[in-house]
Design an enzyme around this catalytic site. Structure first.
Site, PDB file in Angstrom:
ATOM      1  N   GLY A  20       0.919  -1.325   0.059  1.00 33.63           N
ATOM      2  CA  GLY A  20      -0.019  -0.248  -0.278  1.00 33.63           C
ATOM      3  C   GLY A  20       1.136   1.344  -0.453  1.00 33.63           C
TER       4      GLY A  20
ATOM      5  N   ASN B  33       0.895  -2.445   4.658  1.00 29.92           N
ATOM      6  CA  ASN B  33       0.120  -1.563   5.594  1.00 29.92           C
ATOM      7  C   ASN B  33      -1.811  -1.212   4.145  1.00 29.92           C
ATOM      8  OD1 ASN B  33      -0.196   1.427   6.203  1.00 29.92           O
ATOM      9  ND2 ASN B  33       0.117   1.781   3.747  1.00 29.92           N
TER      10      ASN B  33
ATOM     11  N   TYR C 107     -14.427  -3.461   8.186  1.00 26.65           N
ATOM     12  CA  TYR C 107     -12.899  -3.325   8.540  1.00 26.65           C
ATOM     13  C   TYR C 107     -12.672  -3.720  10.082  1.00 26.65           C
ATOM     14  CZ  TYR C 107      -9.940   0.489   8.134  1.00 26.65           C
ATOM     15  OH  TYR C 107      -8.783   1.037   8.523  1.00 26.65           O
TER      16      TYR C 107
ATOM     17  N   ALA D 190     -11.392  -7.235  10.178  1.00 27.62           N
ATOM     18  CA  ALA D 190     -10.376  -7.042   9.022  1.00 27.62           C
ATOM     19  C   ALA D 190      -8.990  -6.897  10.717  1.00 27.62           C
ATOM     20  CB  ALA D 190      -9.983  -6.794   8.670  1.00 27.62           C
TER      21      ALA D 190
HETATM   22  P1  NAP Z   1      -4.654   4.581   1.244  1.00 31.13           P
HETATM   23  O1  NAP Z   1      -4.492   6.610   0.592  1.00 31.13           O
HETATM   24  O2  NAP Z   1      -6.339   4.728   0.386  1.00 31.13           O
HETATM   25  O3  NAP Z   1      -3.959   4.064   0.548  1.00 31.13           O
HETATM   26  C1  NAP Z   1      -4.463   2.664   0.103  1.00 31.13           C
HETATM   27  C2  NAP Z   1      -2.936   2.247  -0.690  1.00 31.13           C
HETATM   28  O4  NAP Z   1      -3.746   0.637  -0.567  1.00 31.13           O
HETATM   29  C3  NAP Z   1      -2.828   2.410  -1.863  1.00 31.13           C
HETATM   30  O5  NAP Z   1      -1.207   2.639  -2.807  1.00 31.13           O
HETATM   31  C4  NAP Z   1      -2.936   1.370  -2.639  1.00 31.13           C
HETATM   32  O6  NAP Z   1      -2.737   0.930  -3.870  1.00 31.13           O
HETATM   33  C5  NAP Z   1      -3.092  -0.162  -1.709  1.00 31.13           C
HETATM   34  N1  NAP Z   1      -3.843  -0.931  -1.825  1.00 31.13           N
HETATM   35  C6  NAP Z   1      -5.492  -1.345  -1.828  1.00 31.13           C
HETATM   36  N2  NAP Z   1      -5.789  -2.493  -1.867  1.00 31.13           N
HETATM   37  C7  NAP Z   1      -4.946  -3.134  -2.755  1.00 31.13           C
HETATM   38  C8  NAP Z   1      -4.341  -4.206  -3.019  1.00 31.13           C
HETATM   39  N3  NAP Z   1      -5.910  -5.656  -3.734  1.00 31.13           N
HETATM   40  N4  NAP Z   1      -3.758  -4.422  -3.681  1.00 31.13           N
HETATM   41  C9  NAP Z   1      -2.607  -3.506  -3.542  1.00 31.13           C
HETATM   42  N5  NAP Z   1      -2.128  -2.361  -2.952  1.00 31.13           N
HETATM   43  C10 NAP Z   1      -3.542  -2.000  -2.652  1.00 31.13           C
HETATM   44  O7  NAP Z   1      -5.155   4.434   2.523  1.00 31.13           O
HETATM   45  P2  NAP Z   1      -4.179   4.873   3.834  1.00 31.13           P
HETATM   46  O8  NAP Z   1      -5.351   5.346   4.428  1.00 31.13           O
HETATM   47  O9  NAP Z   1      -3.283   5.142   3.538  1.00 31.13           O
HETATM   48  O10 NAP Z   1      -4.431   3.635   4.701  1.00 31.13           O
HETATM   49  C11 NAP Z   1      -3.369   2.928   4.535  1.00 31.13           C
HETATM   50  C12 NAP Z   1      -3.820   1.845   5.862  1.00 31.13           C
HETATM   51  O11 NAP Z   1      -4.137   2.483   7.242  1.00 31.13           O
HETATM   52  C13 NAP Z   1      -4.531   0.946   5.471  1.00 31.13           C
HETATM   53  O12 NAP Z   1      -4.359  -0.197   5.648  1.00 31.13           O
HETATM   54  C14 NAP Z   1      -5.533   1.804   6.346  1.00 31.13           C
HETATM   55  O13 NAP Z   1      -7.137   0.652   6.829  1.00 31.13           O
HETATM   56  C15 NAP Z   1      -4.800   2.091   7.542  1.00 31.13           C
HETATM   57  N6  NAP Z   1      -5.687   2.892   8.327  1.00 31.13           N
HETATM   58  C16 NAP Z   1      -6.029   4.605   8.192  1.00 31.13           C
HETATM   59  C17 NAP Z   1      -6.862   5.270   8.558  1.00 31.13           C
HETATM   60  C18 NAP Z   1      -6.999   6.904   8.437  1.00 31.13           C
HETATM   61  O14 NAP Z   1      -7.531   7.457   8.686  1.00 31.13           O
HETATM   62  N7  NAP Z   1      -6.372   6.867   6.565  1.00 31.13           N
HETATM   63  C19 NAP Z   1      -6.991   4.867  10.230  1.00 31.13           C
HETATM   64  C20 NAP Z   1      -6.933   4.284  10.627  1.00 31.13           C
HETATM   65  C21 NAP Z   1      -6.018   2.866   9.437  1.00 31.13           C
HETATM   66  P3  NAP Z   1      -2.876   2.046  -5.289  1.00 31.13           P
HETATM   67  O15 NAP Z   1      -2.388   3.062  -5.019  1.00 31.13           O
HETATM   68  O16 NAP Z   1      -2.178   0.955  -6.286  1.00 31.13           O
HETATM   69  O17 NAP Z   1      -4.521   1.987  -4.931  1.00 31.13           O
END
Ligand code: NAP
Length: 249
Positions: free
Chosen positions: A15, A92, A157, A160
């Site tokens: 990610g 991630n 979510y 998971a």
């Molecule tokens: P984001 O901005 O939506 O980015 C998600 C990343 O994961 C992107 O690079 C995406 O790839 C990649 N991804 C999604 N599905 C995938 C798949 N099937 N195979 C390979 N790569 C995949 O998310 P984020 O907010 O940075 O979140 C990152 C992590 O932190 C996640 O696990 C999320 O659940 C966790 N988290 C986030 C928050 C928050 O407030 N943002 C809070 C708690 C936890 P592409 O770039 O190719 O689309």
């Protein structure tokens, strides 16, 4: 932290194309790690790997759907064909498919479980053995405070992310004697594409429950990852570190 603490260390960050993963990849590269940037689209992980190299650091990329056991297995074979072991694995990659339980489809459930939780199993399963043989490793799994306290519309979510916490604690016990630590990070609400979908009203409501009265930044999470990879964290394993402005205490 010493400037080049991760010199020679091979780091897989899933990610990595956007948001939190992008910050993690960049910050580990800046302290000497060679980063294997993984994301679903070639465009996002390829652009990041190029940015890292343009800044004089070391990176490569692989576009893989982490929810596919076969694709992850092939990717790990290719990584281990090039590098003898992966030292740091940051699971991630994650998605949301929110819906109230009464309306949630099996597809929404399955996609979130496969991408967020099963992917952690696939990467760890494929990369753990050489890490154990090397007797050094850091595994960091991205959970969420939602995995600790639940959330409306996020039964998939939350399940998971709670699963990631149980998974992390179990592998931490299994590999602690081999010089490998496994920890989870539980971010609160961080400013990324994932949270940009939330409406202004929801953000205003959320802020009322965040003692620091602001959303977190991807770098807040990346700094925690950096700490968990550092010598200073060598005796910390099986923990969940909340990065949430005080939301869950
Ligand atoms: P984001 O901005 O939506 O980015 C998600 C990343 O994961 C992107 O690079 C995406 O790839 C990649 N991804 C999604 N599905 C995938 C798949 N099937 N195979 C390979 N790569 C995949 O998310 P984020 O907010 O940075 O979140 C990152 C992590 O932190 C996640 O696990 C999320 O659940 C966790 N988290 C986030 C928050 C928050 O407030 N943002 C809070 C708690 C936890 P592409 O770039 O190719 O689309």
């Amino acid at each position: 932290m010493a400037e080049q603490e991760l010199s020679g260390k091979i780091c897989v960050v899933t990610g990595a194309g956007r948001g939190i993963g992008k910050s993690i990849a960049m910050s580990l590269a800046k302290i000497g790690g060679h980063i294997i940037c993984i994301s679903k689209s070639e465009d996002s992980c390829g652009t990041l790997a190029q940015d890292i190299r343009n800044q004089g650091y070391s990176a490569e990329h692989m576009a893989i759907d982490v929810s596919s056991p076969d694709l992850v297995s092939d990717a790990c074979k290719s990584i281990l064909g090039k590098h003898s072991a992966v030292d740091i694995l940051v699971n991630n990659a994650g998605i949301t498919r929110d819906n109230l339980m009464l309306r949630m489809s099996q597809q929404e459930w399955q996609e979130v479980l496969n991408t967020n939780l099963n992917s952690c199993f696939y990467w760890t399963k494929n990369l753990l053995h050489p890490m154990v043989k090397k007797r050094w490793g850091r595994i960091i799994n991205m959970a969420s405070i939602v995995g600790l306290i639940g959330n409306f519309g996020q039964a998939n979510y939350a399940a998971a992310k709670a699963g990631i916490i149980g998974f992390t604690k179990s592998i931490a016990k299994e590999v602690a004697s081999r010089g490998i630590t496994a920890n989870a990070i539980a971010p609160g609400f961080i400013q990324t594409d994932m949270t940009s979908k939330l409406g202004e009203n929801i953000v205003t409501e959320l802020l009322k429950n965040i003692p620091m009265k602001e959303l977190g930044m991807p770098d807040d999470v990346a700094e925690t990852v950096k700490f968990l990879c550092s010598r200073g964290a060598r005796y910390i394993t099986g923990h969940v570190i909340n990065v949430d402005g005080g939301m869950v205490m």
